[in-house]
Design a protein around this motif. Structure first.
Motif, PDB file in Angstrom:
ATOM      1  N   GLU A  66      -0.944   7.038  -6.178  1.00 40.14           N
ATOM      2  CA  GLU A  66      -1.572   5.832  -5.640  1.00 40.14           C
ATOM      3  C   GLU A  66      -2.166   4.963  -6.739  1.00 40.14           C
ATOM      4  O   GLU A  66      -2.416   3.772  -6.541  1.00 40.14           O
ATOM      5  CB  GLU A  66      -2.672   6.217  -4.636  1.00 40.14           C
ATOM      6  CG  GLU A  66      -2.149   6.842  -3.349  1.00 40.14           C
ATOM      7  CD  GLU A  66      -1.915   8.338  -3.429  1.00 40.14           C
ATOM      8  OE1 GLU A  66      -1.671   8.950  -2.388  1.00 40.14           O
ATOM      9  OE2 GLU A  66      -1.966   8.906  -4.559  1.00 40.14           O
ATOM     10  N   GLU A  67      -2.380   5.558  -7.906  1.00 38.91           N
ATOM     11  CA  GLU A  67      -2.945   4.824  -9.050  1.00 38.91           C
ATOM     12  C   GLU A  67      -1.879   4.220  -9.957  1.00 38.91           C
ATOM     13  O   GLU A  67      -2.207   3.519 -10.926  1.00 38.91           O
ATOM     14  CB  GLU A  67      -3.838   5.763  -9.887  1.00 38.91           C
ATOM     15  CG  GLU A  67      -4.962   6.423  -9.103  1.00 38.91           C
ATOM     16  CD  GLU A  67      -5.906   5.422  -8.470  1.00 38.91           C
ATOM     17  OE1 GLU A  67      -6.210   4.402  -9.126  1.00 38.91           O
ATOM     18  OE2 GLU A  67      -6.319   5.646  -7.304  1.00 38.91           O
ATOM     19  N   ASN A 113      -8.699   0.777   3.738  1.00 42.68           N
ATOM     20  CA  ASN A 113      -8.892   0.019   2.496  1.00 42.68           C
ATOM     21  C   ASN A 113      -8.505   0.850   1.271  1.00 42.68           C
ATOM     22  O   ASN A 113      -9.114   0.763   0.206  1.00 42.68           O
ATOM     23  CB  ASN A 113     -10.322  -0.515   2.386  1.00 42.68           C
ATOM     24  CG  ASN A 113     -10.663  -1.444   3.546  1.00 42.68           C
ATOM     25  OD1 ASN A 113      -9.766  -1.899   4.265  1.00 42.68           O
ATOM     26  ND2 ASN A 113     -11.936  -1.723   3.737  1.00 42.68           N
ATOM     27  N   GLN A 114      -7.437   1.640   1.473  1.00 39.72           N
ATOM     28  CA  GLN A 114      -6.890   2.468   0.400  1.00 39.72           C
ATOM     29  C   GLN A 114      -5.369   2.484   0.483  1.00 39.72           C
ATOM     30  O   GLN A 114      -4.784   2.144   1.505  1.00 39.72           O
ATOM     31  CB  GLN A 114      -7.386   3.914   0.520  1.00 39.72           C
ATOM     32  CG  GLN A 114      -8.873   4.123   0.396  1.00 39.72           C
ATOM     33  CD  GLN A 114      -9.232   5.591   0.527  1.00 39.72           C
ATOM     34  OE1 GLN A 114      -8.746   6.434  -0.221  1.00 39.72           O
ATOM     35  NE2 GLN A 114     -10.078   5.904   1.490  1.00 39.72           N
ATOM     36  N   TRP A 131      -2.204   5.146   0.305  1.00 34.26           N
ATOM     37  CA  TRP A 131      -1.938   6.575   0.510  1.00 34.26           C
ATOM     38  C   TRP A 131      -0.447   6.854   0.345  1.00 34.26           C
ATOM     39  O   TRP A 131       0.387   6.110   0.859  1.00 34.26           O
ATOM     40  CB  TRP A 131      -2.356   7.009   1.918  1.00 34.26           C
ATOM     41  CG  TRP A 131      -3.822   6.957   2.173  1.00 34.26           C
ATOM     42  CD1 TRP A 131      -4.548   5.881   2.621  1.00 34.26           C
ATOM     43  CD2 TRP A 131      -4.767   8.020   1.995  1.00 34.26           C
ATOM     44  NE1 TRP A 131      -5.872   6.210   2.741  1.00 34.26           N
ATOM     45  CE2 TRP A 131      -6.049   7.521   2.364  1.00 34.26           C
ATOM     46  CE3 TRP A 131      -4.662   9.355   1.570  1.00 34.26           C
ATOM     47  CZ2 TRP A 131      -7.194   8.303   2.321  1.00 34.26           C
ATOM     48  CZ3 TRP A 131      -5.812  10.133   1.530  1.00 34.26           C
ATOM     49  CH2 TRP A 131      -7.059   9.610   1.890  1.00 34.26           C
ATOM     50  N   LYS A 167      -3.006  13.470  -3.092  1.00 33.98           N
ATOM     51  CA  LYS A 167      -4.227  12.862  -2.545  1.00 33.98           C
ATOM     52  C   LYS A 167      -4.305  13.109  -1.041  1.00 33.98           C
ATOM     53  O   LYS A 167      -5.341  13.550  -0.521  1.00 33.98           O
ATOM     54  CB  LYS A 167      -4.258  11.358  -2.843  1.00 33.98           C
ATOM     55  CG  LYS A 167      -5.398  10.608  -2.163  1.00 33.98           C
ATOM     56  CD  LYS A 167      -5.306   9.096  -2.402  1.00 33.98           C
ATOM     57  CE  LYS A 167      -6.336   8.327  -1.582  1.00 33.98           C
ATOM     58  NZ  LYS A 167      -6.257   6.861  -1.793  1.00 33.98           N
TER      59      LYS A 167
END
Length: 308
Positions: A117-118, A214-215, A217, A283
């Motif tokens: 995700e990063e 608000n992420q 995934w 994650k």
């Protein structure tokens, strides 16, 4: 009410099955929607039109965007940005949460060797540039317009579907017809695949978990690293077929692209198959304490479903 835009694609169907565990009211929206659950509400709509998008989202608490446009760059350039803007606007007006089912085209080049995700937005294709722009639209709306949204990404997927899966198209279908399996560009490179039932269940879970919003995934995907060659061996053994295969190299696809427009679309995305492609969903697995379906199990379930 929870609403699926683009409801009758493979992901939309699995998502609808899973959503009945969270809500009694599911609205399925597409040009020709069909019920998945007995209680589903059907809404016929042309989602390329702004007023139709607003009509489809009205009254929704959670909106899942799972639509799949024709796999053609010009279509994506014309339709995707407008659709995303309309969906964001309609969600904000209706105070609805948005869950966008996405791919990983916005991650390009050697960054596909380990995607999290990063991973930076680093498109190396025109389609990737479009997906990066869509992500930015959502992330900007979260920051500046108080949109509550999730970007749920999947690797290439597999399961009991008739099309839209390279694994099914090039391996299963050829072996079923007693032909050699095929693989594109580099059969020695590792390649992750997300199991469609896992993707549907996980997307429903995300949409109904307030802390997940608000992420970005990554949907649960087996972390076993299989090459194209090993995928072919897996299917061939279970189907009792030969594991000999035909490699379709880059220059053949490049040549074919002059005569077959679709091959041009494939050639542009070659970076996803000419090197290792590893999709890391740790994650999600750690947060929800859920393990993805192992490849061998998913493959056996897929073959059993095709038999039926």
């Amino acid at each position: 009410m929870q609403t699926i835009l683009g409801a009758n694609g493979p992901i939309g169907v699995e998502l609808a099955k899973a959503l009945k565990n969270y809500t009694d009211t599911i609205r399925l929206v597409s040009r020709n929607p069909k019920k998945v659950n007995e209680t589903d509400l059907l809404l016929q709509a042309d989602l390329t039109k702004r007023e139709e998008v607003f009509r489809a989202i009205e009254g929704s608490k959670v909106v899942y965007l799972t639509i799949g446009f024709e796999y053609k760059l010009s279509v994506w350039q014309q339709l995707w940005p407008t659709l995303m803007q309309n969906v964001i606007d309609a969600c904000i007006e209706n105070k609805a949460k948005l869950v966008f089912f996405d791919n990983v085209y916005m991650i390009g080049g050697d960054n596909v060797k380990h995607m999290t995700e990063e991973s930076p937005l680093s498109p190396t294709s025109k389609k990737g540039e479009i997906r990066a722009a869509l992500n930015k639209m959502i992330l900007d709306a979260i920051k500046t317009r108080k949109l509550q949204a999730i970007i749920a990404r999947s690797a290439d997927f597999y399961g009991a579907i008739k099309d839209k899966s390279a694994l099914i198209e090039f391996v299963y279908k050829n072996l079923s017809a007693n032909k050699k399996a095929q693989w594109l560009f580099n059969a020695k490179a590792k390649h992750s695949f997300t199991y469609i039932p896992d993707a549907g269940k996980a997307t429903a879970l995300l949409g109904n978990t307030p802390e997940a919003y608000n992420q970005i995934w990554h949907l649960p995907t087996d972390n076993q690293l299989l090459s194209g060659e090993e995928w072919i061996q897996l299917f061939a053994k279970e189907m009792d077929k030969s594991d000999k295969y035909q490699l379709v190299p880059a220059f053949v696809i490049k040549l074919a692209s002059f005569f077959v427009p679709f091959m041009k679309e494939i050639y542009e995305m070659r970076y996803q198959y000419d090197r290792d492609y590893f999709f890391d969903s740790s994650k999600f697995e750690k947060f929800f304490n859920i393990k993805p379906t192992p490849y061998l199990v998913g493959m056996k379930e897929t073959l059993e479903a095709f038999k039926q």
